[in-house]
Design an enzyme around this catalytic site. Structure first.
Site, PDB file in Angstrom:
ATOM      1  N   GLN A  71     114.321  60.811  58.100  1.00  0.00           N
ATOM      2  CA  GLN A  71     115.365  61.192  59.052  1.00  0.00           C
ATOM      3  C   GLN A  71     115.558  62.694  59.200  1.00  0.00           C
ATOM      4  O   GLN A  71     116.445  63.108  59.936  1.00  0.00           O
ATOM      5  CB  GLN A  71     116.696  60.559  58.638  1.00  0.00           C
ATOM      6  CG  GLN A  71     116.701  59.057  58.770  1.00  0.00           C
ATOM      7  CD  GLN A  71     118.027  58.483  58.362  1.00  0.00           C
ATOM      8  OE1 GLN A  71     118.295  58.299  57.182  1.00  0.00           O
ATOM      9  NE2 GLN A  71     118.863  58.206  59.329  1.00  0.00           N
ATOM     10  N   ASP A  72     114.757  63.496  58.540  1.00  0.00           N
ATOM     11  CA  ASP A  72     114.953  64.945  58.633  1.00  0.00           C
ATOM     12  C   ASP A  72     113.610  65.667  58.732  1.00  0.00           C
ATOM     13  O   ASP A  72     113.306  66.555  57.943  1.00  0.00           O
ATOM     14  CB  ASP A  72     115.747  65.444  57.424  1.00  0.00           C
ATOM     15  CG  ASP A  72     116.329  66.827  57.634  1.00  0.00           C
ATOM     16  OD1 ASP A  72     116.453  67.244  58.804  1.00  0.00           O
ATOM     17  OD2 ASP A  72     116.656  67.486  56.641  1.00  0.00           O
TER      18      ASP A  72
END
Length: 81
Positions: free
Chosen positions: A15-16
């Site tokens: 997610q990053d």
């Protein structure tokens, strides 16, 4: 990213994804770091519902509004890189 999302036995979503989380080895092979926000994808799934997480500027507007993280979110993040 393709390996984590679709080629591994268990699919993951990072997610990053951003430039500072992609490291190069001595032979210029890319390695993804900062796995603290990784989520497991259910078997056969291509997306997950997850609270918005990641670095501002790399998060897609669609993910920020409906909490659906998918392969298309990676495309947006990759373009930002």
């Amino acid at each position: 990213m393709e390996y984590l999302h679709s080629l591994a036995q268990q699919s993951f979503i990072h997610q990053d994804l951003k430039s500072s989380n992609i490291l190069l080895s001595n032979d210029f092979r890319a390695n993804v770091s900062e796995l603290g926000l990784v989520k497991l994808v259910p078997d056969g799934g291509k997306s997950i519902m997850a609270p918005v997480a990641g670095t501002f500027g790399y998060v897609t507007p669609k993910y920020a509004s409906n909490y659906l993280f998918s392969l298309y979110t990676y495309i947006y993040e990759y373009i930002c890189i």
